[in-house]
Write a protein that holds these residues in place. Structure first.
Motif, PDB file in Angstrom:
ATOM      1  N   ARG A  36     -10.335  -9.202   4.915  1.00 35.27           N
ATOM      2  CA  ARG A  36      -9.951  -7.946   5.581  1.00 35.27           C
ATOM      3  C   ARG A  36     -11.041  -6.892   5.416  1.00 35.27           C
ATOM      4  O   ARG A  36     -11.307  -6.113   6.330  1.00 35.27           O
ATOM      5  CB  ARG A  36      -8.617  -7.442   5.042  1.00 35.27           C
ATOM      6  CG  ARG A  36      -7.485  -8.370   5.403  1.00 35.27           C
ATOM      7  CD  ARG A  36      -6.152  -7.896   4.886  1.00 35.27           C
ATOM      8  NE  ARG A  36      -5.144  -8.932   5.099  1.00 35.27           N
ATOM      9  CZ  ARG A  36      -3.865  -8.763   4.877  1.00 35.27           C
ATOM     10  NH1 ARG A  36      -3.410  -7.604   4.432  1.00 35.27           N
ATOM     11  NH2 ARG A  36      -3.025  -9.752   5.096  1.00 35.27           N
ATOM     12  N   HIS A  37     -11.671  -6.879   4.268  1.00 37.18           N
ATOM     13  CA  HIS A  37     -12.796  -5.968   4.035  1.00 37.18           C
ATOM     14  C   HIS A  37     -13.923  -6.291   5.017  1.00 37.18           C
ATOM     15  O   HIS A  37     -14.535  -5.393   5.585  1.00 37.18           O
ATOM     16  CB  HIS A  37     -13.262  -6.107   2.587  1.00 37.18           C
ATOM     17  CG  HIS A  37     -14.294  -5.132   2.149  1.00 37.18           C
ATOM     18  ND1 HIS A  37     -14.067  -3.777   2.068  1.00 37.18           N
ATOM     19  CD2 HIS A  37     -15.579  -5.321   1.746  1.00 37.18           C
ATOM     20  CE1 HIS A  37     -15.170  -3.174   1.635  1.00 37.18           C
ATOM     21  NE2 HIS A  37     -16.092  -4.092   1.437  1.00 37.18           N
ATOM     22  N   ALA A  38     -14.167  -7.568   5.230  1.00 34.38           N
ATOM     23  CA  ALA A  38     -15.200  -7.998   6.188  1.00 34.38           C
ATOM     24  C   ALA A  38     -14.820  -7.599   7.608  1.00 34.38           C
ATOM     25  O   ALA A  38     -15.676  -7.133   8.377  1.00 34.38           O
ATOM     26  CB  ALA A  38     -15.408  -9.503   6.092  1.00 34.38           C
ATOM     27  N   ILE A  39     -13.559  -7.766   7.968  1.00 34.09           N
ATOM     28  CA  ILE A  39     -13.106  -7.358   9.303  1.00 34.09           C
ATOM     29  C   ILE A  39     -13.317  -5.868   9.491  1.00 34.09           C
ATOM     30  O   ILE A  39     -13.835  -5.416  10.519  1.00 34.09           O
ATOM     31  CB  ILE A  39     -11.618  -7.738   9.514  1.00 34.09           C
ATOM     32  CG1 ILE A  39     -11.454  -9.254   9.555  1.00 34.09           C
ATOM     33  CG2 ILE A  39     -11.071  -7.096  10.776  1.00 34.09           C
ATOM     34  CD1 ILE A  39     -10.011  -9.737   9.478  1.00 34.09           C
ATOM     35  N   LYS A  40     -12.917  -5.094   8.502  1.00 37.29           N
ATOM     36  CA  LYS A  40     -13.043  -3.628   8.562  1.00 37.29           C
ATOM     37  C   LYS A  40     -14.493  -3.203   8.766  1.00 37.29           C
ATOM     38  O   LYS A  40     -14.768  -2.230   9.457  1.00 37.29           O
ATOM     39  CB  LYS A  40     -12.489  -3.019   7.266  1.00 37.29           C
ATOM     40  CG  LYS A  40     -12.570  -1.520   7.193  1.00 37.29           C
ATOM     41  CD  LYS A  40     -11.994  -1.015   5.885  1.00 37.29           C
ATOM     42  CE  LYS A  40     -12.219   0.471   5.722  1.00 37.29           C
ATOM     43  NZ  LYS A  40     -11.778   0.937   4.412  1.00 37.29           N
ATOM     44  N   HIS A  41     -15.431  -3.944   8.190  1.00 35.25           N
ATOM     45  CA  HIS A  41     -16.850  -3.590   8.281  1.00 35.25           C
ATOM     46  C   HIS A  41     -17.615  -4.424   9.314  1.00 35.25           C
ATOM     47  O   HIS A  41     -18.845  -4.381   9.349  1.00 35.25           O
ATOM     48  CB  HIS A  41     -17.505  -3.725   6.898  1.00 35.25           C
ATOM     49  CG  HIS A  41     -17.023  -2.698   5.935  1.00 35.25           C
ATOM     50  ND1 HIS A  41     -17.484  -1.406   5.919  1.00 35.25           N
ATOM     51  CD2 HIS A  41     -16.074  -2.758   4.963  1.00 35.25           C
ATOM     52  CE1 HIS A  41     -16.859  -0.710   4.985  1.00 35.25           C
ATOM     53  NE2 HIS A  41     -16.002  -1.511   4.391  1.00 35.25           N
TER      54      HIS A  41
END
Length: 123
Positions: free
Chosen positions: A71-76
């Motif tokens: 999710r952190h990767a998706i957000k960024h």
């Protein structure tokens, strides 16, 4: 008196010995989060390799800004790093994570990472 002093010294030594790895683990987690946010798959792989870690073994213990790594990767918009993370996790874990649903409900439905999640979930 000497027994008490020895016991106190042992407790202090054990406490300081235990604290060092925790600080190192925190620093490693911070580094991993920053590599994911920067979409630096190479640095992420190197950090895991240098620390002799398998992503599937530490994935659940790493939270970045309150989010799991994918999710952190998706957000960024960290597509390369997300692809690497997803490929390192069991398909069943990816399918059960709810990351695709989270992305859709948080304005990231157009993210190409969603396709990688769906492909891995199907395998």
């Amino acid at each position: 008196m000497n027994v008490k002093l020895f016991s106190l010294a042992t407790v202090i030594a054990a406490t300081s010995f235990i604290s060092a790895p925790v600080a190192a683990d925190d620093q490693l987690a911070i580094s991993i989060c920053s590599y994911v946010a920067a979409d630096s798959k190479t640095n992420l792989r190197k950090a895991l390799s240098d620390n002799r870690l398998r992503l599937r073994n530490v994935y659940d213990g790493i939270v970045c800004d309150g989010l799991p790594l994918v999710r952190h990767a998706i957000k960024h918009n960290a597509e390369d790093t997300a692809g690497f993370i997803i490929s390192q996790l069991p398909g069943s874990q990816v399918a059960a994570s709810g990351d695709a649903e989270w992305a859709a409900s948080n304005g990231f439905a157009a993210s190409p990472i969603i396709n990688a999640i769906k492909e891995r979930s199907a395998s």
